[in-house]
Design a protein around this motif. Sequence first.
Motif, short mmCIF file in Angstrom:
data_model
loop_
_atom_site.label_atom_id
_atom_site.label_comp_id
_atom_site.label_asym_id
_atom_site.label_seq_id
_atom_site.Cartn_x
_atom_site.Cartn_y
_atom_site.Cartn_z
N ARG A 82 0.81 -1.22 0.00
CA ARG A 82 0.00 0.00 0.00
C ARG A 82 0.85 1.28 0.00
O ARG A 82 0.31 2.37 -0.02
CB ARG A 82 -0.91 -0.01 1.23
N GLN A 83 2.19 1.13 0.04
CA GLN A 83 3.06 2.30 0.14
C GLN A 83 3.77 2.64 -1.16
O GLN A 83 4.79 3.33 -1.16
CB GLN A 83 4.11 2.06 1.24
N SER A 84 3.22 2.19 -2.27
CA SER A 84 3.88 2.45 -3.56
C SER A 84 3.99 3.95 -3.86
O SER A 84 4.94 4.40 -4.51
CB SER A 84 3.13 1.74 -4.69
N ARG A 85 3.03 4.73 -3.35
CA ARG A 85 3.08 6.19 -3.58
C ARG A 85 4.32 6.79 -2.93
O ARG A 85 4.96 7.68 -3.51
CB ARG A 85 1.81 6.83 -2.99
N LEU A 86 4.68 6.31 -1.74
CA LEU A 86 5.87 6.83 -1.06
C LEU A 86 7.13 6.51 -1.87
O LEU A 86 8.06 7.32 -1.94
CB LEU A 86 5.98 6.22 0.34
N MET A 87 7.16 5.34 -2.47
CA MET A 87 8.30 4.95 -3.30
C MET A 87 8.42 5.87 -4.52
O MET A 87 9.50 6.28 -4.90
CB MET A 87 8.13 3.49 -3.75
N ARG A 88 7.28 6.20 -5.11
CA ARG A 88 7.29 7.11 -6.28
C ARG A 88 7.77 8.50 -5.87
O ARG A 88 8.48 9.17 -6.63
CB ARG A 88 5.89 7.19 -6.90
N ASN A 89 7.40 8.96 -4.67
CA ASN A 89 7.86 10.26 -4.19
C ASN A 89 9.39 10.28 -4.04
O ASN A 89 10.05 11.28 -4.34
CB ASN A 89 7.22 10.60 -2.83
N ILE A 90 9.93 9.17 -3.56
CA ILE A 90 11.39 9.07 -3.39
C ILE A 90 12.08 9.12 -4.75
O ILE A 90 13.05 9.84 -4.95
CB ILE A 90 11.75 7.77 -2.64
N GLU A 91 11.56 8.38 -5.71
CA GLU A 91 12.16 8.37 -7.04
C GLU A 91 12.05 9.75 -7.70
O GLU A 91 12.95 10.18 -8.43
CB GLU A 91 11.48 7.31 -7.91
N SER A 92 10.97 10.45 -7.42
CA SER A 92 10.79 11.79 -7.96
C SER A 92 11.83 12.76 -7.40
O SER A 92 12.40 13.58 -8.13
CB SER A 92 9.38 12.30 -7.64
N LEU A 93 12.12 12.65 -6.09
CA LEU A 93 13.10 13.54 -5.47
C LEU A 93 14.51 13.23 -5.94
O LEU A 93 15.27 14.13 -6.30
CB LEU A 93 13.04 13.41 -3.94
N THR A 94 14.88 11.95 -5.95
CA THR A 94 16.25 11.57 -6.31
C THR A 94 16.46 11.49 -7.82
O THR A 94 17.59 11.46 -8.28
CB THR A 94 16.62 10.21 -5.69
N ARG A 95 15.33 11.43 -8.55
CA ARG A 95 15.37 11.24 -10.00
C ARG A 95 16.15 9.98 -10.37
O ARG A 95 16.89 9.93 -11.34
CB ARG A 95 15.98 12.47 -10.70
N GLN A 96 15.99 8.98 -9.53
CA GLN A 96 16.62 7.68 -9.78
C GLN A 96 15.60 6.58 -9.55
O GLN A 96 14.75 6.70 -8.66
CB GLN A 96 17.81 7.47 -8.84
N ARG A 97 15.69 5.54 -10.35
CA ARG A 97 14.81 4.40 -10.18
C ARG A 97 15.32 3.53 -9.04
O ARG A 97 16.52 3.32 -8.89
CB ARG A 97 14.77 3.55 -11.46
N VAL A 98 14.41 3.06 -8.20
CA VAL A 98 14.75 2.09 -7.17
C VAL A 98 14.30 0.73 -7.69
O VAL A 98 13.13 0.52 -8.00
CB VAL A 98 14.05 2.42 -5.84
N GLU A 99 15.24 -0.20 -7.80
CA GLU A 99 14.93 -1.51 -8.35
C GLU A 99 14.00 -2.28 -7.42
O GLU A 99 14.27 -2.41 -6.23
CB GLU A 99 16.22 -2.31 -8.55
N ILE A 100 12.89 -2.77 -7.95
CA ILE A 100 11.99 -3.65 -7.20
C ILE A 100 12.44 -5.08 -7.47
O ILE A 100 12.42 -5.55 -8.61
CB ILE A 100 10.52 -3.48 -7.63
N ALA A 101 12.90 -5.76 -6.42
CA ALA A 101 13.49 -7.09 -6.59
C ALA A 101 12.67 -8.15 -5.89
O ALA A 101 11.85 -7.86 -5.01
CB ALA A 101 14.92 -7.08 -6.03
N ALA A 102 12.90 -9.39 -6.30
CA ALA A 102 12.27 -10.54 -5.64
C ALA A 102 13.17 -10.98 -4.49
O ALA A 102 14.40 -10.92 -4.60
CB ALA A 102 12.08 -11.68 -6.63
N LEU A 103 12.56 -11.40 -3.39
CA LEU A 103 13.34 -11.86 -2.25
C LEU A 103 14.24 -13.04 -2.64
O LEU A 103 13.84 -13.88 -3.47
CB LEU A 103 12.41 -12.32 -1.13
N PRO A 104 15.44 -13.11 -2.10
CA PRO A 104 16.29 -14.27 -2.37
C PRO A 104 15.58 -15.56 -1.97
O PRO A 104 14.97 -15.64 -0.89
CB PRO A 104 17.52 -14.02 -1.47
#
Length: 397
Positions: free
Chosen positions: A361-383
């Motif tokens: 439910r926190q995907s919006r917060l992740m988008r805000n972070i990417e907007s500020l840093t202008r960098q993509r944060v990789e969404i990964a699968a757990l090991p």
Amino acid sequence: MSPKDPATPGFSSLGLSPSLVSAVTALGYEEPTPIQREAIPFLLEGRDVLGQAGTGTGKTAAFALPMLHRLVKEAGTKRGVTRGFILVPTRELAMQVAEATHKYAKGLNLTVVPVYGGSPMDLQIRALRRGADIVVATPGRALDHLKRGTLNLENVSVLVLDEADEMLDMGFADDLEAILESTPEGKQTALFAATFAKRLQSIATKHLKNPARVTIAAEKTVAGKLPKIRQTAYVMPRPQKLQALDRILEFEDPQSAIVFCRTRLEVEEVTESLQAHGYGAQAIHGGMLQKQRDRVMGLFRSQKADILVATDVAARGLDIEHVSHVINFDIPLSPEVYVHRIGRTGRAGREGVAITLVDPRQSRLMRNIESLTRQRVEIAALPTPSDLRARRMTSTV
């Protein structure tokens, strides 16, 4: 900063005394940072300075070096009389600033004394009575000493307010006013903050005389300025986070990690879980006694504890170079806090790793972070268990 050839231009071009240039060169400092390059010449001229710069920009040297330069040049002043006074918001920052200033002052015959809450008052009183050319203090403890008459600011010629916005946020506005009223009118004042709210502007207007304004953009928030930090996010519901954290730590095998949590209760829960799984984890939060926090930080700095589980407030002002991983057990509500957190890793040219556990439910917060840093944060699968087996085989080869 990295070691430099003492013959090349650097701090010497700013007008600092040769002994101070030698001191910073011996400490491995190379070129001045932007805040140092901008602020030091103004301070050497004797001007008041209003500086806007965040943590990790080199503020301490920016104000401490000119202060030392001035105190050494002031002729006819009795040593041991407090002439330099630095106010900081937290005990940890007071210790860091005092330690750095002491190193810069090597061979100058100037005494630096830190005073802060949580440390025995009688020890501080004895240190102040022996003589303190420079005092680094938190507001509450400084006011205690002023009321007791064990701290005298009547001879202060240089005053620094570091992270002044944090001091106001922590409720020290009245203490600041009382302390400032105890200092001479003719002093030089430098005020540093990451942000300038109206109430901070009013303090600056009242207590600074025609200040030179120095503004340094926080490099960490600029596009492309986090190249040495690998950023990854794992999406999962809250109940799965403890198990996921254990698996991530086993897979990443960090040299040294800080795990950020939102609450004290969560810090304790995560620490207990990690300790139960054999990790050298230690908790630090604002509800602990200062003696406990000192012991934990000592273990972490000496690398006797490899994981520090912390709240943001407890970790404020910490500067530890050997942190290889930062893990956000909770995604912070503010993207600026995220940038501040992950800036704890990737220090001194090393590559760092930032991992965030995100509730769906926190995907919006992740988008805000990417907007500020202008960098993509990789969404990964757990090991997976097979990933962990492969990792174990690789590490034993």
